[in-house]
Design an enzyme around this catalytic site. Structure first.
Site, mmCIF file in Angstrom:
data_model
loop_
_atom_site.group_PDB
_atom_site.id
_atom_site.type_symbol
_atom_site.label_atom_id
_atom_site.label_comp_id
_atom_site.label_asym_id
_atom_site.label_seq_id
_atom_site.Cartn_x
_atom_site.Cartn_y
_atom_site.Cartn_z
ATOM 1 N N ASN A 9 0.854 -1.194 0.000
ATOM 2 C CA ASN A 9 0.000 0.000 0.000
ATOM 3 C C ASN A 9 0.895 1.251 0.000
ATOM 4 O O ASN A 9 1.620 1.503 0.963
ATOM 5 C CB ASN A 9 -0.898 -0.078 1.249
ATOM 6 C CG ASN A 9 -1.799 1.122 1.406
ATOM 7 O OD1 ASN A 9 -1.446 2.234 1.009
ATOM 8 N ND2 ASN A 9 -2.960 0.894 1.991
ATOM 9 N N LYS A 12 0.461 3.792 2.805
ATOM 10 C CA LYS A 12 0.998 3.285 4.083
ATOM 11 C C LYS A 12 2.520 3.393 4.091
ATOM 12 O O LYS A 12 3.113 3.832 5.073
ATOM 13 C CB LYS A 12 0.554 1.829 4.275
ATOM 14 C CG LYS A 12 0.892 1.268 5.618
ATOM 15 C CD LYS A 12 0.466 -0.176 5.770
ATOM 16 C CE LYS A 12 -1.002 -0.357 5.964
ATOM 17 N NZ LYS A 12 -1.367 -1.731 6.368
ATOM 18 N N ASP A 68 -1.101 -3.262 10.479
ATOM 19 C CA ASP A 68 -2.472 -3.569 10.064
ATOM 20 C C ASP A 68 -3.390 -2.611 10.805
ATOM 21 O O ASP A 68 -3.206 -2.362 12.001
ATOM 22 C CB ASP A 68 -2.828 -5.023 10.397
ATOM 23 C CG ASP A 68 -4.043 -5.475 9.605
ATOM 24 O OD1 ASP A 68 -4.058 -5.283 8.371
ATOM 25 O OD2 ASP A 68 -5.001 -6.000 10.207
ATOM 26 N N GLY A 148 -13.725 7.849 1.316
ATOM 27 C CA GLY A 148 -13.554 6.574 2.017
ATOM 28 C C GLY A 148 -14.036 6.666 3.454
ATOM 29 O O GLY A 148 -15.023 7.350 3.752
ATOM 30 N N TYR A 149 -13.327 5.996 4.339
ATOM 31 C CA TYR A 149 -13.729 6.017 5.757
ATOM 32 C C TYR A 149 -13.541 7.405 6.365
ATOM 33 O O TYR A 149 -14.183 7.745 7.355
ATOM 34 C CB TYR A 149 -12.933 4.981 6.540
ATOM 35 C CG TYR A 149 -13.284 3.558 6.158
ATOM 36 C CD1 TYR A 149 -14.507 3.010 6.517
ATOM 37 C CD2 TYR A 149 -12.397 2.767 5.424
ATOM 38 C CE1 TYR A 149 -14.839 1.708 6.161
ATOM 39 C CE2 TYR A 149 -12.728 1.469 5.056
ATOM 40 C CZ TYR A 149 -13.950 0.952 5.432
ATOM 41 O OH TYR A 149 -14.282 -0.335 5.071
ATOM 42 N N HIS A 174 -4.277 7.161 15.481
ATOM 43 C CA HIS A 174 -3.937 5.762 15.742
ATOM 44 C C HIS A 174 -2.574 5.421 15.142
ATOM 45 O O HIS A 174 -1.748 4.780 15.778
ATOM 46 C CB HIS A 174 -5.043 4.820 15.238
ATOM 47 C CG HIS A 174 -5.518 5.095 13.841
ATOM 48 N ND1 HIS A 174 -5.799 6.341 13.386
ATOM 49 C CD2 HIS A 174 -5.742 4.258 12.796
ATOM 50 C CE1 HIS A 174 -6.207 6.273 12.131
ATOM 51 N NE2 HIS A 174 -6.161 5.018 11.746
#
Ligand SMILES: O=c1[nH]c(=O)c2ncn([C@@H]3O[C@H](COP(=O)(O)OP(=O)(O)OP(=O)(O)O)[C@@H](O)[C@H]3O)c2[nH]1
Length: 193
Positions: A9, A12, A68, A148-149, A174
């Site tokens: 990704n 990421k 993750d 997206g989210y 996070h």
């Protein structure tokens, strides 16, 4: 010493690379031989570990990072959790739309949700450390299309992630918490070499 990030990704790879710049170590993505890694575990840390183990099989010398993350909605029993990136075919935007549909009629006060990030840092001496972070919020009743989210996750200032005044805010808490710990752990390990 090099650091390998076990992900395909690009986004990421970018935020982890940015977050590790202070280590001064060269950072690379994983080798082309490694295909997409199937996420078969039931926890974020389990899946982060799977990613690390996959790279460790072909690289015994580097520090390896596996991450993750995902979104857990309380009213949906923690769903989509580890399946956040793939519980429905399509894009994150399609999946965010589905979450809003699943919560149809549920008042905002009962739409609590949490983004979670687990990082496993694996060292060449065989030790590893789990670093985690989370960001609490609510799933909005409306959705900002195309985000997206980030278009459905409401923070306590009553704005969703994608509306936050600073763009940096969008992929923040996070991930940042987990990375902060990972930096400390790496510093300790490197100081002891
Ligand atoms: O808008 C968002 N703002 C955020 O702050 C955030 N944090 C996590 N996510 C979503 O959570 C899933 C991670 O999936 P994931 O960790 O399995 O990654 P991935 O499969 O893309 O890469 P890999 O590391 O497995 O190669 C993906 O759907 C991400 O979009 C976020 N979305």
């Amino acid at each position: 010493m090099e650091v390998v990030i076990a992900t395909w990704n690009k986004l990421k790879l970018e935020w982890i690379t940015q977050g590790l710049l202070q280590t001064g170590l060269p950072i690379k993505s994983m080798s082309k031989q490694i295909e997409d890694i199937e996420e078969t575990e039931s926890t974020f840390r389990g899946n982060a570990r799977l990613k690390v183990e996959c790279v460790r099989r072909v690289d015994s010398e580097s520090i390896i990072f596996g991450e993750d993350s995902g979104l857990s909605v309380e009213m949906l029993g923690g769903f989509p959790g580890v399946k956040t990136a793939r519980f429905l075919e399509g894009t994150d935007d399609d999946r965010a739309k589905k979450i809003v549909e699943l919560l149809h009629g549920v008042p905002v006060s009962k739409r609590k949700a949490v983004f979670h990030s687990s990082i496993v840092v694996s060292f060449p001496d065989g030790t590893d450390v789990v670093c985690e972070g989370s960001m609490h919020g609510w799933i909005s009743t409306d959705r900002i299309e195309g985000e997206g989210y980030g278009g459905i996750f409401l923070l306590s200032n009553n704005l969703v992630l994608s509306e936050q005044p600073s763009k940096e805010y969008t992929m923040f808490d996070h991930h940042r918490q987990a990375l902060f710990q990972a930096n400390l752990v790496m510093k300790d390990w490197l100081d002891n070499q």
